[in-house]
Design an enzyme around this catalytic site. Sequence first.
Site, PDB file in Angstrom:
ATOM      1  CD  GLU A   1      -4.768 -12.899  -4.247  1.00  0.00           C
ATOM      2  OE1 GLU A   1      -5.797 -13.105  -4.928  1.00  0.00           O
ATOM      3  OE2 GLU A   1      -4.001 -11.957  -4.442  1.00  0.00           O
TER       4      GLU A   1
ATOM      5  CG  HIS B   1      -4.457 -14.823  -7.284  1.00  0.00           C
ATOM      6  ND1 HIS B   1      -4.490 -13.454  -7.413  1.00  0.00           N
ATOM      7  CD2 HIS B   1      -3.145 -15.184  -7.272  1.00  0.00           C
ATOM      8  CE1 HIS B   1      -3.244 -12.997  -7.475  1.00  0.00           C
ATOM      9  NE2 HIS B   1      -2.418 -14.030  -7.404  1.00  0.00           N
TER      10      HIS B   1
ATOM     11  CG  HIS C   1     -10.331 -12.489  -2.082  1.00  0.00           C
ATOM     12  ND1 HIS C   1      -8.965 -12.349  -2.113  1.00  0.00           N
ATOM     13  CD2 HIS C   1     -10.772 -12.029  -3.270  1.00  0.00           C
ATOM     14  CE1 HIS C   1      -8.602 -11.825  -3.267  1.00  0.00           C
ATOM     15  NE2 HIS C   1      -9.681 -11.613  -3.985  1.00  0.00           N
TER      16      HIS C   1
ATOM     17  CG  ASP D   1      -8.728 -13.816  -7.955  1.00  0.00           C
ATOM     18  OD1 ASP D   1      -9.818 -14.286  -7.583  1.00  0.00           O
ATOM     19  OD2 ASP D   1      -7.938 -13.252  -7.167  1.00  0.00           O
TER      20      ASP D   1
ATOM     21  NE  ARG E   1      -3.690  -2.450   2.169  1.00  0.00           N
ATOM     22  CZ  ARG E   1      -4.671  -2.739   1.333  1.00  0.00           C
ATOM     23  NH1 ARG E   1      -5.072  -1.844   0.453  1.00  0.00           N
ATOM     24  NH2 ARG E   1      -5.272  -3.908   1.364  1.00  0.00           N
TER      25      ARG E   1
ATOM     26  CG  ASP F   1     -11.959  -8.175  -5.384  1.00  0.00           C
ATOM     27  OD1 ASP F   1     -11.931  -9.297  -4.835  1.00  0.00           O
ATOM     28  OD2 ASP F   1     -10.930  -7.560  -5.707  1.00  0.00           O
TER      29      ASP F   1
ATOM     30  CD  GLU G   1      -5.470 -10.801  -9.371  1.00  0.00           C
ATOM     31  OE1 GLU G   1      -4.435 -10.210  -9.012  1.00  0.00           O
ATOM     32  OE2 GLU G   1      -6.269 -11.326  -8.583  1.00  0.00           O
TER      33      GLU G   1
ATOM     34  CG  HIS H   1      -5.027  -5.715  -9.177  1.00  0.00           C
ATOM     35  ND1 HIS H   1      -5.510  -5.268  -7.979  1.00  0.00           N
ATOM     36  CD2 HIS H   1      -4.807  -7.048  -9.018  1.00  0.00           C
ATOM     37  CE1 HIS H   1      -5.577  -6.277  -7.122  1.00  0.00           C
ATOM     38  NE2 HIS H   1      -5.150  -7.370  -7.728  1.00  0.00           N
TER      39      HIS H   1
ATOM     40  CG  HIS I   1      -0.551  -9.376  -5.784  1.00  0.00           C
ATOM     41  ND1 HIS I   1      -0.780  -8.104  -6.246  1.00  0.00           N
ATOM     42  CD2 HIS I   1      -1.717 -10.042  -5.964  1.00  0.00           C
ATOM     43  CE1 HIS I   1      -2.028  -8.018  -6.679  1.00  0.00           C
ATOM     44  NE2 HIS I   1      -2.620  -9.182  -6.529  1.00  0.00           N
TER      45      HIS I   1
ATOM     46  CG  HIS J   1     -10.673 -10.998  -8.847  1.00  0.00           C
ATOM     47  ND1 HIS J   1      -9.377 -10.566  -8.964  1.00  0.00           N
ATOM     48  CD2 HIS J   1     -11.019 -10.776  -7.546  1.00  0.00           C
ATOM     49  CE1 HIS J   1      -8.947 -10.098  -7.797  1.00  0.00           C
ATOM     50  NE2 HIS J   1      -9.932 -10.231  -6.923  1.00  0.00           N
TER      51      HIS J   1
ATOM     52  CE1 TYR K   1      -3.644  -6.089  -4.011  1.00  0.00           C
ATOM     53  CE2 TYR K   1      -3.372  -5.304  -1.766  1.00  0.00           C
ATOM     54  CZ  TYR K   1      -3.553  -6.341  -2.654  1.00  0.00           C
ATOM     55  OH  TYR K   1      -3.641  -7.620  -2.182  1.00  0.00           O
TER      56      TYR K   1
END
Length: 294
Positions: free
Chosen positions: A262, A217, A232, A180, A36, A230, A146, A107, A67, A183, A70
Site C-alpha cells: 500500500e 498488508h 508507510h 499490516d 474518501r 502510521d 486490520e 479499519h 479495502h 501498523h 477510510y
Amino acid sequence: MRLGAHISTAGGAYRAFARAREATCDSFLIFTKSNRQWAAKPFTDDDIAFYKDAVAEHADLHPVSVHAAYLINVASPDAALWEKSYLALREEVERAGALGVDFITFHPGSYMTSSEQEGLDAVTRAMRRLLDETADTAPNTVVCLETMAGQGTNLGGRFEHLAYVLANAGPSNRLGVCFDTCHVFAAGYDIRTPEAYAATMMEFDRVVGLDRIRCFHFNDSKHGLGEGKDRHDHIGRGQIGLSGFANFVNDPRWADFAAHLETPPTEDGEDGTTIDMNQVNLAALRGLLASSSA
Ligand SMILES: [Zn+2]
C-alpha cells in the site's frame, strides 16, 4: 506467498487485472469506490459482467482483496455517524460480494470521546449485524479487521482489541484479521529479527489465534518501533527493513496467503522516467525467498 499491491480501478474494477499483471502481482488489492467519499455509484450489470470476464481471463491472479473507505468508523460514539458508517461498510461488503471478491479489509475505527471499551463494543455490534445482514449477499467474502498503528483513539493497535471483537461478534469463518506490517510495528510489536518475529507471532497466536489471519498488508514503516505513527514506506527503505520481510515470506505458514503493498505505485526516476515501484517492491520481496538466495 501471493504477493501483490494496491491497484487502481480507474475506468472500472475489471481494469485492475491488466494493471496488476503489468505490476507483476500474483494477487491484488482494490477500492471498489472512492475511498474518501461516502457515496458509491451502484454497479451496473455491465460492471459486474466485465469484472467476472476479467476473473476468468486472469485466472492466475488471485485472491483479490477490497479495502473499505477510510471514512467508515463503526467505533464511533455518535449514533448517527455509527449508523452511517455501518451502512457504508455493509454496502462495501455487498459490493465485494457482488464481484465475488474473497476479502474485504476495514479499519476498526476510533472511539473518539468515548472509551476503548465502548469503542470495542460498538465495533462488535457492527460485526454481528454485518455478518447477519450480508450472509446472503456476500456469503464467500471474509471481512477482515486490520491491525492498526495505535494512533490516538484508533482501535486495533493492540492484539487484544482484535481478539475482543472476534470473540464477541460470534463464531464466524467470515470474520478475520488483515495483518499490516507497518501498523503492527508502529504499534510496538517487533518483527525485524527472526527472534522478534517469532515472539510477535507467538503473542498474536496466544491473544487472537494465528488462524484468524486471512491476509497481509506489506508496508515498511517510516517511523520507529512503537512510535504509534502510521506512515508507510517502500520495502527495505523504512525502519522494518528487508530482514523483517524475509521472516514473513519464508514462513511456510503463510505460503498460500496474499500480501499487498500500500505504497505509492510510481516514483520519478533521475532521468525523468517513471519507476514502477510496485515492480521494485515485489522484486525486493521475491529476492528475500530463501530458495532464491545463493
Ligand atoms: Zn494497511
